[in-house]
Design an enzyme around this catalytic site. Structure first.
Site, short mmCIF file in Angstrom:
data_model
loop_
_atom_site.label_atom_id
_atom_site.label_comp_id
_atom_site.label_asym_id
_atom_site.label_seq_id
_atom_site.Cartn_x
_atom_site.Cartn_y
_atom_site.Cartn_z
CE LYS A 175 4.62 -33.09 37.62
NZ LYS A 175 5.33 -31.51 37.34
CD GLU A 214 4.52 -31.24 33.96
OE1 GLU A 214 4.78 -31.71 33.97
OE2 GLU A 214 3.91 -29.89 34.82
#
Length: 348
Positions: free
Chosen positions: A66, A208
């Site tokens: 991500k 993340e």
């Protein structure tokens, strides 16, 4: 900045050291049908990832890292390059390096879906660094540091790929943007792995989180569950409804007071007092001073609170929620730009 391909040092030679010549083009058989071309769309609403607590199971899912940046669509058109934000604004002028790299891709027309990011020294995407390179929230600067992580191909040389399966779109994308490149447009590589193990590894490296995508799904706009996001640390957008002063803190901001949406109202969800640095604290204080109001936008029972109009949307990292609906271990990441069309967290 991506450099143009180097020209060959000498012409291609045949066996007799004579320049090669192409064969004469044969006339088209009138009985052979023309391959229909799809009109190039002016804009495509993006497919958005649905937040889940755990990775999905099964062979139908593939994974990517991500990225933490601005979602963009890069349009390679006969008349030039356009770079559009998630809300459809033209930000071509703000990403000159990405524009230049798009010009050198070996394709006539295409629409690439991806994320503009700035990487830190460890190669992790850093939203704060990206914002800083663009001049902060509402800034007008262009970023020569941002690169484009391409993860989907929606249109390719006259053909709309929206109804094609993800595997087909990725195959074409990987031919266009090969894996391992270090230019200003790079491939967000798919990772064949167990979802739980990949998430654990991503969290260990302080990323993340991860994205899971359904292999056989077409490209569908909106948040429909074909793409899922699983985060190491929760990160969402909230509205600033006030702040508390501290003479010891940078910009004298001791704590921001935050709210989420619940229907048509705003609900107070606690505050954040960490994550500021010198530059963003003073910029934030200047914006807050221009939004003071005597009427709180949400019910906040905090003595000495300074209320502001609910105009600023802030990205917050947090570990969990308390039983009474407040954020736990919250940390400030940065202001979202209104042009980024960030969605404020919705309370159930």
């Amino acid at each position: 900045m991506t450099k143009p391909p180097r020209k060959p040092s000498k012409p291609l030679l045949g066996e007799a050291e004579a320049p090669l010549r192409s064969r004469p083009r044969r006339r088209r058989d009138p009985a052979q049908p023309n391959l229909p071309l799809d009109p190039m769309p002016d804009r495509i609403e993006p497919c958005l990832a649905l937040l889940k607590a755990k990775p999905p199971k099964g062979d139908d899912w593939v994974y990517e890292i991500k990225w933490d940046g601005y979602r963009l669509a890069v349009h390679i058109e006969p008349t030039g390059i356009r770079i559009l934000t998630r809300s459809g604004l033209d930000w071509t002028h703000r990403f000159p390096a990405i524009k230049q790299a798009a010009m050198w891709l070996p394709v006539g027309t295409a629409i690439l879906d991806g994320e503009a990011v700035v990487l830190d020294e460890q190669g992790r995407s850093d939203f704060g660094l990206l914002q800083q390179s663009l001049g902060g929230r509402g800034g007008k600067k262009s970023s020569s540091e941002a690169i484009f992580m391409a993860f989907d191909l929606l249109y390719f040389d006259g053909h709309d790929l929206g109804k094609s399966e993800l595997d087909v779109r990725r195959h074409l994308l990987e031919d266009l943007v090969p894996a391992g490149g270090q230019g200003d447009i790079r491939l967000s590589e798919e990772i064949e792995a167990d979802g739980d193990q990949l998430l654990a590894s991503a969290c260990k490296h302080r990323l993340e989180g991860i994205i899971a995508k359904r292999r056989g799904a077409p490209y569908r706009s909106g948040r429909l569950g074909d793409w899922l996001k699983i985060k190491c640390v929760q990160s969402d957008s909230f509205v600033i409804v006030g702040w508390e002063r501290s003479t010891a803190a940078r910009g004298q901001i001791g704590r921001l007071l935050l709210a989420a949406r619940k229907g048509k109202s705003l609900v107070y969800v606690g505050g954040v007092g960490t994550g500021f640095n010198g530059r963003n604290a003073y910029d934030l204080r200047e914006k807050l001073d221009g939004l003071k109001t005597s009427t709180p936008a949400a019910a906040v029972d905090r003595k000495g609170a300074i209320f502001v109009k609910p105009k600023l949307i802030v990205e917050i990292e947090y570990r969990a929620w308390t039983h009474d609906g407040k954020l736990r271990h919250a940390s400030y990441k940065g202001l979202r730009d209104e042009q980024d069309n960030a969605a404020v967290y919705e309370m159930a």
